[in-house]
Every structure is written in structure tokens, then in C-alpha cells.
Design a protein around this motif. Structure first.
Motif, short mmCIF file in Angstrom:
data_model
loop_
_atom_site.label_atom_id
_atom_site.label_comp_id
_atom_site.label_asym_id
_atom_site.label_seq_id
_atom_site.Cartn_x
_atom_site.Cartn_y
_atom_site.Cartn_z
N ARG A 24 -2.29 -47.81 -16.12
CA ARG A 24 -2.10 -46.63 -15.35
C ARG A 24 -3.01 -45.44 -15.83
NH1 ARG A 24 2.04 -46.54 -11.58
NH2 ARG A 24 3.18 -48.47 -11.93
N LEU A 25 -3.81 -45.77 -16.69
CA LEU A 25 -4.97 -44.82 -16.77
C LEU A 25 -6.14 -44.59 -15.85
CD1 LEU A 25 -5.23 -45.33 -20.64
CD2 LEU A 25 -4.26 -43.33 -19.66
N GLU A 26 -6.29 -43.41 -15.50
CA GLU A 26 -7.46 -43.58 -14.46
C GLU A 26 -8.88 -43.79 -15.06
OE1 GLU A 26 -7.62 -39.29 -13.58
OE2 GLU A 26 -5.82 -39.13 -12.68
N THR A 27 -8.98 -43.72 -16.43
CA THR A 27 -10.27 -44.52 -16.78
C THR A 27 -10.03 -45.31 -17.95
OG1 THR A 27 -11.46 -42.09 -16.46
CG2 THR A 27 -12.69 -43.65 -17.82
N ARG A 139 2.64 -38.29 -15.32
CA ARG A 139 1.14 -38.22 -15.01
C ARG A 139 0.60 -39.69 -14.70
NH1 ARG A 139 -2.67 -39.39 -18.61
NH2 ARG A 139 -1.40 -38.47 -20.42
N LEU A 140 1.32 -40.58 -15.45
CA LEU A 140 0.73 -42.08 -15.26
C LEU A 140 1.74 -42.63 -14.03
CD1 LEU A 140 1.30 -43.22 -18.91
CD2 LEU A 140 -0.76 -42.80 -17.64
N ASP A 141 2.38 -41.66 -13.34
CA ASP A 141 3.04 -42.31 -12.10
C ASP A 141 4.13 -43.34 -12.29
OD1 ASP A 141 3.42 -41.93 -9.42
OD2 ASP A 141 2.13 -43.00 -8.80
#
Length: 358
Positions: A24-27, A139-141
Motif C-alpha cells: 500500500r505504500l507509494e515508496t 491514505r493507504l486506500d
């Protein structure tokens, strides 16, 4: 039983939880972001025993300071506090809080400028954590992920399970004292007995001597599906050394690594803590370094600026209490009590999972 359940449950749920969080993290290479989210999402959303005790105590401090509590009413409030929370500094042994101790602690905090802010923080802590968790999940959708919810429940139950030995010891203290009197032994010796040895010695069964002094030096239980083995002395020490021997000689180590259990960065003086008696040489702002912590370590932890333990995971006692106190914590730092020197200055960068000598 709760603690063993959670010690098993954490490893079982942690791997899929970490996999979910990483996905789920973008980076995915941002270690600090991962550790911060991981610490938050594995935090209990209900007030723990230590939080309830601290709120009760500081509320008394406020009322005494403001002239709302004194005389007989104060004595009654202190007595109630001791009745409800006096067991906290006890684990398998040790002395609980009494009225004189609580009264002295109230006097010592009357002019503490941080009391009001801490009380407010404790009152709103559950709502604040829930709000931050909800925001992070959004935020993690994935606002309804079962993995995060499971880890939050595991953390709460495991932390609260630490209260069971303390409460049991306080309740059973008169029983222990009678056994000690009848056998002519010390409290330390009593807690080195197995249940079968206690019964046999009380009955005077032939061939069942009081355990040797070797067991007071080192002892461990080896649990398998078939049996429970007890080892002491050199046999137990060799097992400890095999598990906890530091990977490098002390002079070669510049930085140590561990798992982030509570984020943050501080610099401070190392204090190696082996028992609650070490509180006497612990100053506010020192960094607590120990094999692990239990509920009887809470008074020391409230003085610490950071906590480092050799054992434990992200739902361990050290992890949860450190988050409640808002201080950095690293767990699983192998050999920390031997690699770090008492009195040396270090920097704890929990977000990065490392400790640096200064």
C-alpha cells in the motif's frame, strides 16, 4: 495464556500485515515511512492499565495543586489509588506502591509544568490514535483492512496480559510468605522452584532437596510437545550465550540495528537496566537498555527518553508503553545490554531502526 497466545499470534499475523502495508505504500524503499505507519497501525485503540493509572495519579496531583483535594479526602483518594494500581511495580516479586509512596510522588509533581499537558494527552489519547489510524488507512486506500485491526487487538491483549503476574503476586503474597517461612528460604529461592518441588518440599518428601544455588545464577525451561525440561547453571548459561551472543566484539560495533517499535529520534545516556532496583541510578532523560520490559518497569520507562530491548516485537510491552509515552523504542537489538556501555552517549534513530555511538 494470553501472553503466550499473543506471542504466537504476532508472528502469524505480522508477515501478512507487513506484506499488506508494503503493497500500500507509494515508496516501498522508504524505511522511515514504513516504520512510522507500522508503529501506528499496531497500536491499541483502548486505554491500557498503565495509562489509566497515570491519569488517575496526575488527576490527584492537579486537584492537590488547585486546592480541590486535601486532608481526609486526599487520604481516601490515595488509598483507592493504591488499592486499584498498587500492584503495578510488582512482577513475580518486588514491593507494591503504598500510601506513603504515592503521597511523596504527589508532592514531587505539584510544581511540574508538564502535568496539565500530560493529563490532556491521556484523556484524548484513544480518540487521537483512532483518528490517526483512520487517516492513515484512508491514505493507504484500504480503510477496512483486517490485518491492521488484528494487530491492534493483539497489541492490546498482549500488553494487558502483563498485568496478570503482577496482580497474582500481590494477591498470593501472604501465601508465598507462609511457604518461605515453613521452608526457611528466601523469596528468590522460592521463585526458582517448580510447582512440583514446592509441594514435595512442603510435604517433606525424601529425595526432593531445595533447588541448588546454580538455578539462581541461570535457569530456563525448554518446552516441546512431549515434555518440559528445566536446565540451570552452566547448562542454562550456554543456551543463553548461544542465543544472545553479540555478532561482533564490542569495540568493532559503531551502530546497532533493531526493529522500530515506536518512532522518533533522541540522544541520551545509556543506562543498562537489569531489574527494577536500577531505578535508583536512572535519571530523567536516560535511555533505558534492557533484555525486555514488563509492567514493573513502567516507573523507569516514564523517566526514559528512549527504550532499547534485546527481545520483543512490535506488540511487546516495551513497544506499546513507549508509544503511549511518545518516546522512541527499538526492539530485537541483539546483544544491546552487552554491546552498549552503561553511561555512554548514543543517538537512537528509531525511524531508521538504528543506534549510533556519539
Amino acid at each position: 495464556a494470553y501472553d503466550f497466545y499473543c506471542m504466537i499470534a504476532e508472528p502469524a499475523f505480522l508477515a501478512p500485515f507487513d506484506a499488506w502495508l508494503t503493497s500500500r505504500l507509494e515508496t516501498i524503499d522508504d524505511v522511515a515511512a514504513f516504520n512510522i505507519d507500522r508503529s501506528l497501525l499496531t497500536s491499541p485503540t483502548q486505554p491500557t492499565s498503565t495509562q489509566r493509572e497515570e491519569h488517575s495519579f496526575l488527576s490527584m496531583v492537579q486537584k492537590c495543586r488547585d486546592g480541590q483535594l486535601s486532608g481526609d479526602a486526599l487520604e481516601k483518594a490515595i488509598a483507592n489509588h493504591v488499592m486499584e494500581y498498587g500492584w503495578i511495580p510488582v512482577y513475580l516479586s518486588g514491593k507494591g506502591w503504598d500510601a506513603a509512596y504515592i503521597s511523596a510522588q504527589i508532592q514531587a509533581r505539584l510544581h511540574d509544568p508538564d502535568v496539565d499537558a500530560r493529563v490532556q494527552n491521556l484523556e484524548f489519547y484513544p480518540q487521537d490514535v483512532q483518528k490517526r489510524i483512520a487517516g492513515t488507512m484512508q491514505r493507504l486506500d484500504d480503510p477496512t483492512s483486517p490485518w491492521a485491526l488484528c494487530m491492534q487487538h493483539i497489541a492490546f491483549v498482549r500488553n494487558e496480559s502483563e498485568t496478570i503476574p503482577s496482580l497474582a503476586t500481590c494477591i498470593l503474597r501472604p501465601f508465598y510468605q507462609e511457604i518461605i517461612k515453613r521452608l526457611g528460604i528466601t523469596e528468590e529461592q522460592l521463585f526458582s522452584f517448580t510447582p512440583e518441588e514446592v509441594v514435595s518440599n512442603l510435604r517433606g518428601t525424601s529425595g526432593t532437596p531445595i533447588p541448588s544455588s546454580h538455578r539462581l545464577v541461570a535457569a530456563c525451561n525448554i518446552v516441546t510437545r512431549q515434555e518440559l525440561q528445566t536446565r540451570d547453571g552452566a547448562a542454562a548459561r550456554s543456551l543463553f550465550d548461544a542465543v544472545y551472543t553479540p555478532p561482533q566484539a564490542q569495540q568493532e560495533v559503531v551502530a546497532l540495528k533493531g526493529a522500530c517499535a515506536s518512532p522518533g529520534e533522541v540522544e541520551g545516556i545509556v543506562r543498562i537496566v537489569q531489574s527494577v532496583e536500577d531505578e535508583e541510578r536512572f535519571s530523567k532523560g536516560d535511555i533505558l537498555v534492557s533484555e525486555s520490559t514488563c509492567i514493573d518497569y513502567v516507573p523507569i520507562m516514564r523517566l526514559a527518553s528512549a527504550v532499547i530491548t534485546e527481545l520483543g516485537g512490535i506488540t511487546s510491552h516495551a513497544a506499546i508503553v513507549s508509544r503511549e509515552l511518545g518516546i522512541p523504542c527499538l526492539v530485537g537489538v541483539k546483544g544491546a545490554t552487552r554491546l552498549l556501555k552503561d553511561g555512554e552517549r548514543v543517538r537512537v534513530s528509531a525511524n531508521q531502526g538504528k543506534i549510533e555511538r556519539l
